[in-house]
Write a protein that holds these residues in place. Structure first.
Motif, PDB file in Angstrom:
ATOM      1  N   ASN A 102       0.829  -1.209   0.000  1.00  0.00           N
ATOM      2  CA  ASN A 102       0.000   0.000   0.000  1.00  0.00           C
ATOM      3  C   ASN A 102       0.858   1.250   0.000  1.00  0.00           C
ATOM      4  O   ASN A 102       0.554   2.234  -0.680  1.00  0.00           O
ATOM      5  CB  ASN A 102      -0.930   0.009   1.220  1.00  0.00           C
ATOM      6  N   GLN A 103       1.942   1.213   0.767  1.00  0.00           N
ATOM      7  CA  GLN A 103       2.839   2.364   0.839  1.00  0.00           C
ATOM      8  C   GLN A 103       3.540   2.584  -0.493  1.00  0.00           C
ATOM      9  O   GLN A 103       3.701   3.719  -0.956  1.00  0.00           O
ATOM     10  CB  GLN A 103       3.881   2.153   1.948  1.00  0.00           C
ATOM     11  N   ILE A 104       3.956   1.494  -1.132  1.00  0.00           N
ATOM     12  CA  ILE A 104       4.612   1.584  -2.439  1.00  0.00           C
ATOM     13  C   ILE A 104       3.656   2.174  -3.472  1.00  0.00           C
ATOM     14  O   ILE A 104       4.028   3.052  -4.258  1.00  0.00           O
ATOM     15  CB  ILE A 104       5.096   0.197  -2.899  1.00  0.00           C
ATOM     16  N   VAL A 105       2.416   1.709  -3.463  1.00  0.00           N
ATOM     17  CA  VAL A 105       1.416   2.223  -4.404  1.00  0.00           C
ATOM     18  C   VAL A 105       1.202   3.715  -4.193  1.00  0.00           C
ATOM     19  O   VAL A 105       1.119   4.493  -5.156  1.00  0.00           O
ATOM     20  CB  VAL A 105       0.088   1.449  -4.254  1.00  0.00           C
ATOM     21  N   LYS A 106       1.115   4.134  -2.940  1.00  0.00           N
ATOM     22  CA  LYS A 106       0.932   5.562  -2.645  1.00  0.00           C
ATOM     23  C   LYS A 106       2.091   6.398  -3.172  1.00  0.00           C
ATOM     24  O   LYS A 106       1.899   7.494  -3.703  1.00  0.00           O
ATOM     25  CB  LYS A 106       0.785   5.767  -1.134  1.00  0.00           C
ATOM     26  N   GLU A 107       3.309   5.884  -3.022  1.00  0.00           N
ATOM     27  CA  GLU A 107       4.482   6.598  -3.516  1.00  0.00           C
ATOM     28  C   GLU A 107       4.482   6.662  -5.042  1.00  0.00           C
ATOM     29  O   GLU A 107       4.792   7.687  -5.634  1.00  0.00           O
ATOM     30  CB  GLU A 107       5.765   5.918  -3.023  1.00  0.00           C
ATOM     31  N   LEU A 108       4.121   5.556  -5.681  1.00  0.00           N
ATOM     32  CA  LEU A 108       4.085   5.533  -7.143  1.00  0.00           C
ATOM     33  C   LEU A 108       3.003   6.458  -7.684  1.00  0.00           C
ATOM     34  O   LEU A 108       3.176   7.079  -8.737  1.00  0.00           O
ATOM     35  CB  LEU A 108       3.848   4.104  -7.635  1.00  0.00           C
ATOM     36  N   GLU A 109       1.884   6.552  -6.978  1.00  0.00           N
ATOM     37  CA  GLU A 109       0.786   7.416  -7.420  1.00  0.00           C
ATOM     38  C   GLU A 109       1.197   8.883  -7.480  1.00  0.00           C
ATOM     39  O   GLU A 109       0.597   9.669  -8.220  1.00  0.00           O
ATOM     40  CB  GLU A 109      -0.418   7.251  -6.495  1.00  0.00           C
ATOM     41  N   LYS A 110       2.227   9.248  -6.720  1.00  0.00           N
ATOM     42  CA  LYS A 110       2.693  10.634  -6.732  1.00  0.00           C
ATOM     43  C   LYS A 110       3.344  11.001  -8.070  1.00  0.00           C
ATOM     44  O   LYS A 110       3.561  12.177  -8.352  1.00  0.00           O
ATOM     45  CB  LYS A 110       3.704  10.857  -5.599  1.00  0.00           C
ATOM     46  N   HIS A 111       3.649   9.990  -8.867  1.00  0.00           N
ATOM     47  CA  HIS A 111       4.389  10.231 -10.110  1.00  0.00           C
ATOM     48  C   HIS A 111       3.569   9.972 -11.373  1.00  0.00           C
ATOM     49  O   HIS A 111       4.125   9.905 -12.463  1.00  0.00           O
ATOM     50  CB  HIS A 111       5.632   9.341 -10.146  1.00  0.00           C
ATOM     51  N   ILE A 112       2.260   9.831 -11.226  1.00  0.00           N
ATOM     52  CA  ILE A 112       1.463   9.501 -12.416  1.00  0.00           C
ATOM     53  C   ILE A 112       0.757  10.714 -13.007  1.00  0.00           C
ATOM     54  O   ILE A 112       0.058  10.584 -14.015  1.00  0.00           O
ATOM     55  CB  ILE A 112       0.425   8.396 -12.106  1.00  0.00           C
ATOM     56  N   ASP A 117      -9.041   9.712 -14.934  1.00  0.00           N
ATOM     57  CA  ASP A 117      -9.975   8.592 -14.986  1.00  0.00           C
ATOM     58  C   ASP A 117      -9.593   7.464 -14.032  1.00  0.00           C
ATOM     59  O   ASP A 117     -10.297   6.463 -13.939  1.00  0.00           O
ATOM     60  CB  ASP A 117     -10.066   8.043 -16.415  1.00  0.00           C
ATOM     61  N   GLY A 118      -8.459   7.608 -13.356  1.00  0.00           N
ATOM     62  CA  GLY A 118      -8.049   6.616 -12.369  1.00  0.00           C
ATOM     63  C   GLY A 118      -7.598   5.294 -12.954  1.00  0.00           C
ATOM     64  O   GLY A 118      -7.494   4.297 -12.235  1.00  0.00           O
ATOM     65  N   VAL A 119      -7.297   5.264 -14.253  1.00  0.00           N
ATOM     66  CA  VAL A 119      -6.922   4.008 -14.895  1.00  0.00           C
ATOM     67  C   VAL A 119      -5.600   3.480 -14.343  1.00  0.00           C
ATOM     68  O   VAL A 119      -5.468   2.287 -14.037  1.00  0.00           O
ATOM     69  CB  VAL A 119      -6.815   4.191 -16.429  1.00  0.00           C
ATOM     70  N   VAL A 120      -4.618   4.357 -14.209  1.00  0.00           N
ATOM     71  CA  VAL A 120      -3.299   3.931 -13.732  1.00  0.00           C
ATOM     72  C   VAL A 120      -3.351   3.573 -12.247  1.00  0.00           C
ATOM     73  O   VAL A 120      -2.721   2.606 -11.810  1.00  0.00           O
ATOM     74  CB  VAL A 120      -2.241   5.012 -13.997  1.00  0.00           C
TER      75      VAL A 120
END
Length: 230
Positions: A102-112, A117-120
């Motif tokens: 979950n933490q990794i996903v949150k960090e990656l989301e900062k770079h999208i 549309d929330g696809v990524v």
């Protein structure tokens, strides 16, 4: 409206599980309805787990008319992998807990960037949920292949022992664009890569054709010739 967590729970509870393409598309069901698209089928067939996820992502993005925005977000993520050399080993670790993911996903989301549309975001959540974060870099690369085909691009990969300057790349692009390997109406996309192991020269790949002009290849041929002669 369903939350992402509630939807993930529902997906896990369902039996039998839907194919990956359906699962990725399904995670969009709690947002805006998909806009109609003339063709949501991936333009080329891909293989492997990363290819399957990339194809599913392409279909989901196409249904949302969000291909270009999704491609931009993934390009940004690809840049993170190039900058952070240890990222791949971190997300591939088999000991990652649910909290770690979950933490990794949150960090990656900062770079999208603008993933309106929330696809990524849903791709990242799906990969984490299915213990597949380790294939993310491959998914980014395979999605690039699909977008290239969608745009009518032909990829020209030029591998050198050291980075090539823009002038050299431009000359190569100009020469290849006039060749028989680039069909009418096609766009040439130059992808420079660096591999010190080739020692010098170039390895040029376009479509299914590889032209190996590297020093390492010449040395291998010379060694074989000497071995066969002796």
């Amino acid at each position: 409206m369903y939350t992402s967590r509630a939807l993930s729970t529902a997906l896990r509870a369902g039996a039998p599980r839907a194919p990956i393409a359906v699962r990725v598309a399904a995670t969009r069901s709690y947002a805006a309805p998909a806009s109609p698209s003339s063709n949501t089928k991936p333009p080329v067939a891909l293989f492997g787990i990363d290819g399957t996820y990339a194809s599913a992502l392409y279909t989901a993005a196409a249904k949302m008319n969000a291909l270009d925005g999704t491609a931009r977000s993934l390009d940004t993520l690809a840049g993170v992998f190039k900058k952070e050399k240890k990222l791949q080993s971190i997300i591939s670790a088999p000991t990652l807990s649910a909290s770690d993911k979950n933490q990794i996903v949150k960090e990656l989301e900062k770079h999208i960037g603008q993933d309106k549309d929330g696809v990524v975001k849903n791709l990242l959540a799906t990969l984490a949920q299915n213990n597949r974060l380790g294939v993310l870099e491959g998914v980014l690369e395979k999605f690039g292949v699909l977008m290239g085909a969608h745009r009518g691009e032909i990829e020209l990969t030029v591998t050198s022992a050291a980075p090539l300057d823009s002038r050299t790349l431009s000359r190569l692009e100009s020469a290849v664009s006039k060749s028989q390997y680039v069909g009418q109406g096609k766009k040439l996309k130059v992808v420079p890569k660096v591999n010190p192991d080739i020692r010098g020269g170039l390895v040029v790949e376009i479509g299914d054709r590889t032209i190996d002009l590297s020093v390492s290849a010449k040395m291998a041929k010379m060694n074989k010739l000497l071995k066969d002669t002796l």
